[in-house]
Design a protein around this motif. Sequence first.
Motif, PDB file in Angstrom:
ATOM      1  N   PHE A 108       0.833  -1.194   0.000  1.00 18.79           N
ATOM      2  CA  PHE A 108       0.000   0.000   0.000  1.00 18.79           C
ATOM      3  C   PHE A 108       0.875   1.254   0.000  1.00 18.79           C
ATOM      4  N   LEU A 109       1.865   1.280   0.871  1.00 17.04           N
ATOM      5  CA  LEU A 109       2.739   2.452   0.943  1.00 17.04           C
ATOM      6  C   LEU A 109       3.553   2.635  -0.336  1.00 17.04           C
ATOM      7  N   GLU A 110       3.942   1.552  -0.968  1.00 21.41           N
ATOM      8  CA  GLU A 110       4.663   1.634  -2.236  1.00 21.41           C
ATOM      9  C   GLU A 110       3.750   2.233  -3.312  1.00 21.41           C
ATOM     10  N   THR A 111       2.497   1.817  -3.311  1.00 20.28           N
ATOM     11  CA  THR A 111       1.532   2.383  -4.259  1.00 20.28           C
ATOM     12  C   THR A 111       1.400   3.887  -4.049  1.00 20.28           C
ATOM     13  N   ILE A 112       1.273   4.301  -2.804  1.00 17.51           N
ATOM     14  CA  ILE A 112       1.143   5.722  -2.488  1.00 17.51           C
ATOM     15  C   ILE A 112       2.401   6.474  -2.925  1.00 17.51           C
ATOM     16  N   ARG A 113       3.570   5.897  -2.655  1.00 16.41           N
ATOM     17  CA  ARG A 113       4.824   6.538  -3.047  1.00 16.41           C
ATOM     18  C   ARG A 113       4.899   6.724  -4.554  1.00 16.41           C
ATOM     19  N   GLU A 114       4.486   5.719  -5.315  1.00 20.17           N
ATOM     20  CA  GLU A 114       4.503   5.822  -6.782  1.00 20.17           C
ATOM     21  C   GLU A 114       3.549   6.899  -7.271  1.00 20.17           C
ATOM     22  N   ILE A 115       2.417   7.025  -6.590  1.00 21.17           N
ATOM     23  CA  ILE A 115       1.423   7.990  -7.003  1.00 21.17           C
ATOM     24  C   ILE A 115       1.896   9.423  -6.759  1.00 21.17           C
ATOM     25  N   ILE A 116       2.525   9.654  -5.615  1.00 21.79           N
ATOM     26  CA  ILE A 116       2.849  11.043  -5.253  1.00 21.79           C
ATOM     27  C   ILE A 116       4.263  11.469  -5.625  1.00 21.79           C
ATOM     28  N   LYS A 117       5.102  10.552  -6.109  1.00 22.72           N
ATOM     29  CA  LYS A 117       6.467  10.964  -6.435  1.00 22.72           C
ATOM     30  C   LYS A 117       6.436  11.949  -7.602  1.00 22.72           C
ATOM     31  N   PRO A 118       7.324  12.913  -7.551  1.00 27.02           N
ATOM     32  CA  PRO A 118       7.346  13.912  -8.632  1.00 27.02           C
ATOM     33  C   PRO A 118       7.816  13.286  -9.936  1.00 27.02           C
ATOM     34  N   LYS A 119       7.378  13.878 -11.013  1.00 20.70           N
ATOM     35  CA  LYS A 119       7.792  13.410 -12.334  1.00 20.70           C
ATOM     36  C   LYS A 119       9.270  13.710 -12.522  1.00 20.70           C
ATOM     37  N   GLU A 120       9.959  12.763 -13.150  1.00 10.20           N
ATOM     38  CA  GLU A 120      11.372  12.976 -13.450  1.00 10.20           C
ATOM     39  C   GLU A 120      11.488  13.548 -14.854  1.00 10.20           C
ATOM     40  N   GLY A 121      12.464  14.420 -15.016  1.00  6.08           N
ATOM     41  CA  GLY A 121      12.715  14.962 -16.350  1.00  6.08           C
ATOM     42  C   GLY A 121      12.132  16.242 -16.533  1.00  6.08           C
TER      43      GLY A 121
END
Length: 65
Positions: A52-65
Amino acid sequence: MTDELRNKILAYNRKIKADRAERDELKAKLDRIREAVEGMTGLPSVSKLAAFLETIREIIKPKEG
């Protein structure tokens, strides 16, 4: 209509489109978070909580590039 006014209108329309795109992106992220929360029933195991926390991290991480 003057060129200056035309340019202001075009800039305003671009800003509206960008704001709508950002709003839609944030709504999609919120929907994914809601789905993840709804998927957790009862007291989660450590592995379910980590997923669950990994899913949340993927959702809120800033876009790279």
